[in-house]
Design a protein around this motif. Structure first.
Motif, PDB file in Angstrom:
ATOM      1  N   LEU A   1     -49.101 -70.123  22.003  1.00 48.38           N
ATOM      2  CA  LEU A   1     -48.269 -70.768  23.021  1.00 48.38           C
ATOM      3  C   LEU A   1     -48.939 -71.954  23.701  1.00 48.38           C
ATOM      4  N   ALA A   2     -50.245 -72.053  23.614  1.00 48.99           N
ATOM      5  CA  ALA A   2     -50.970 -73.107  24.331  1.00 48.99           C
ATOM      6  C   ALA A   2     -50.387 -74.485  24.023  1.00 48.99           C
ATOM      7  N   GLY A   3     -49.941 -75.170  25.080  1.00 52.41           N
ATOM      8  CA  GLY A   3     -49.431 -76.528  24.936  1.00 52.41           C
ATOM      9  C   GLY A   3     -48.009 -76.635  24.419  1.00 52.41           C
ATOM     10  N   ARG A   4     -47.320 -75.533  24.281  1.00 58.82           N
ATOM     11  CA  ARG A   4     -45.954 -75.571  23.740  1.00 58.82           C
ATOM     12  C   ARG A   4     -44.940 -75.233  24.830  1.00 58.82           C
ATOM     13  N   SER A   5     -43.729 -75.699  24.619  1.00 62.37           N
ATOM     14  CA  SER A   5     -42.642 -75.341  25.520  1.00 62.37           C
ATOM     15  C   SER A   5     -41.328 -75.356  24.750  1.00 62.37           C
ATOM     16  N   GLY A   6     -40.286 -74.878  25.397  1.00 60.57           N
ATOM     17  CA  GLY A   6     -38.961 -74.891  24.791  1.00 60.57           C
ATOM     18  C   GLY A   6     -38.916 -74.152  23.465  1.00 60.57           C
ATOM     19  N   LYS A   7     -38.203 -74.741  22.516  1.00 52.28           N
ATOM     20  CA  LYS A   7     -38.020 -74.098  21.218  1.00 52.28           C
ATOM     21  C   LYS A   7     -39.346 -73.910  20.485  1.00 52.28           C
ATOM     22  N   ASP A   8     -40.273 -74.862  20.631  1.00 56.80           N
ATOM     23  CA  ASP A   8     -41.580 -74.711  19.979  1.00 56.80           C
ATOM     24  C   ASP A   8     -42.293 -73.464  20.485  1.00 56.80           C
ATOM     25  N   ALA A   9     -42.229 -73.217  21.786  1.00 53.57           N
ATOM     26  CA  ALA A   9     -42.864 -72.025  22.355  1.00 53.57           C
ATOM     27  C   ALA A   9     -42.139 -70.760  21.892  1.00 53.57           C
ATOM     28  N   LEU A  10     -40.830 -70.788  21.915  1.00 55.32           N
ATOM     29  CA  LEU A  10     -40.044 -69.633  21.470  1.00 55.32           C
ATOM     30  C   LEU A  10     -40.378 -69.279  20.021  1.00 55.32           C
ATOM     31  N   THR A  11     -40.406 -70.288  19.168  1.00 53.79           N
ATOM     32  CA  THR A  11     -40.692 -70.071  17.743  1.00 53.79           C
ATOM     33  C   THR A  11     -42.120 -69.567  17.534  1.00 53.79           C
ATOM     34  N   ALA A  12     -43.074 -70.162  18.221  1.00 58.01           N
ATOM     35  CA  ALA A  12     -44.477 -69.731  18.079  1.00 58.01           C
ATOM     36  C   ALA A  12     -44.630 -68.280  18.508  1.00 58.01           C
ATOM     37  N   PHE A  13     -44.025 -67.931  19.623  1.00 63.70           N
ATOM     38  CA  PHE A  13     -44.101 -66.564  20.154  1.00 63.70           C
ATOM     39  C   PHE A  13     -43.468 -65.573  19.178  1.00 63.70           C
ATOM     40  N   ALA A  14     -42.285 -65.890  18.700  1.00 60.86           N
ATOM     41  CA  ALA A  14     -41.585 -65.011  17.762  1.00 60.86           C
ATOM     42  C   ALA A  14     -42.379 -64.858  16.464  1.00 60.86           C
ATOM     43  N   ASP A  15     -42.926 -65.956  15.972  1.00 59.11           N
ATOM     44  CA  ASP A  15     -43.694 -65.906  14.724  1.00 59.11           C
ATOM     45  C   ASP A  15     -44.949 -65.051  14.863  1.00 59.11           C
TER      46      ASP A  15
END
Length: 189
Positions: free
Chosen positions: A73-87
């Motif tokens: 999650l570091a440095g991510r937000s929005g859809k990028d954060a959602l996708t990183a977290f889910a992955d």
């Protein structure tokens, strides 16, 4: 006499490895003792019983998962954060199915309050702040995301998507697109 070199940490890691090999439900103090070639009583100076071992494995898995999620999650937000977290959740479950199952163990309130589960909740809520959700909608969204992630991962691990097209990665990507759209357009009460 306790076996030289045995520690709670080593026994917990061995239990986590066993969980991935034979399934979390099959992990017992006896199974860990066999792994180390020792008699069961020698482990009771480190562990109370199999439930204590299972709880420690759950805490270990939650910590591993939280560390991976925080890094992703570091440095991510929005859809990028959602996708990183889910992955992170999906990848962890695929790599460590027994540990993933352990992370789902229901902990008593006191143990849960001191666990990395609190970090997971904070990270999920941080992602949702990027979607401008406030309470109680944030809580509803946390529950929805947990249900979707866990449900999909559980079905995938059980082979539920292995014999049909499109492949499960394509479905996963489309589901994350849909979740992002839903979160951006959360229905008003």
């Amino acid at each position: 006499m306790a076996h030289v070199g045995l520690t709670v940490e080593r026994l917990t890691r061995a239990g986590a490895e066993l969980a991935d090999e034979i399934g979390f439900d099959q992990v017992t103090v006896s199974a860990v003792a066999r792994r180390f070639g020792v008699k069961v009583p020698s482990l009771y100076s480190h562990l109370k019983n199999s439930q204590d071992l299972r709880t420690r494995i759950a805490l270990y898995a939650l910590e591993e998962l939280a560390d991976r999620a925080a890094e992703a999650l570091a440095g991510r937000s929005g859809k990028d954060a959602l996708t990183a977290f889910a992955d992170v959740y999906r990848d962890y479950a695929g790599e460590h199915p027994g540990r993933y199952a352990a992370a789902r163990l229901r902990l008593d309130p006191e143990t849960a309050a001191g666990s990395a589960g609190v970090r997971h909740a904070r990270m999920t809520r941080a992602i949702l702040r990027g979607y401008d959700l406030t309470e109680p909608d944030q809580t509803h969204a946390v529950r929805m995301l947990g249900s979707v992630f866990h449900g999909y991962v559980s079905l995938e691990l059980s082979g539920g998507f292995s014999h049909s097209a499109p492949d499960s990665q394509e479905s996963w990507s489309r589901i994350l697109d849909a979740l992002d759209a839903l979160l951006r357009n959360w229905p008003a009460r």
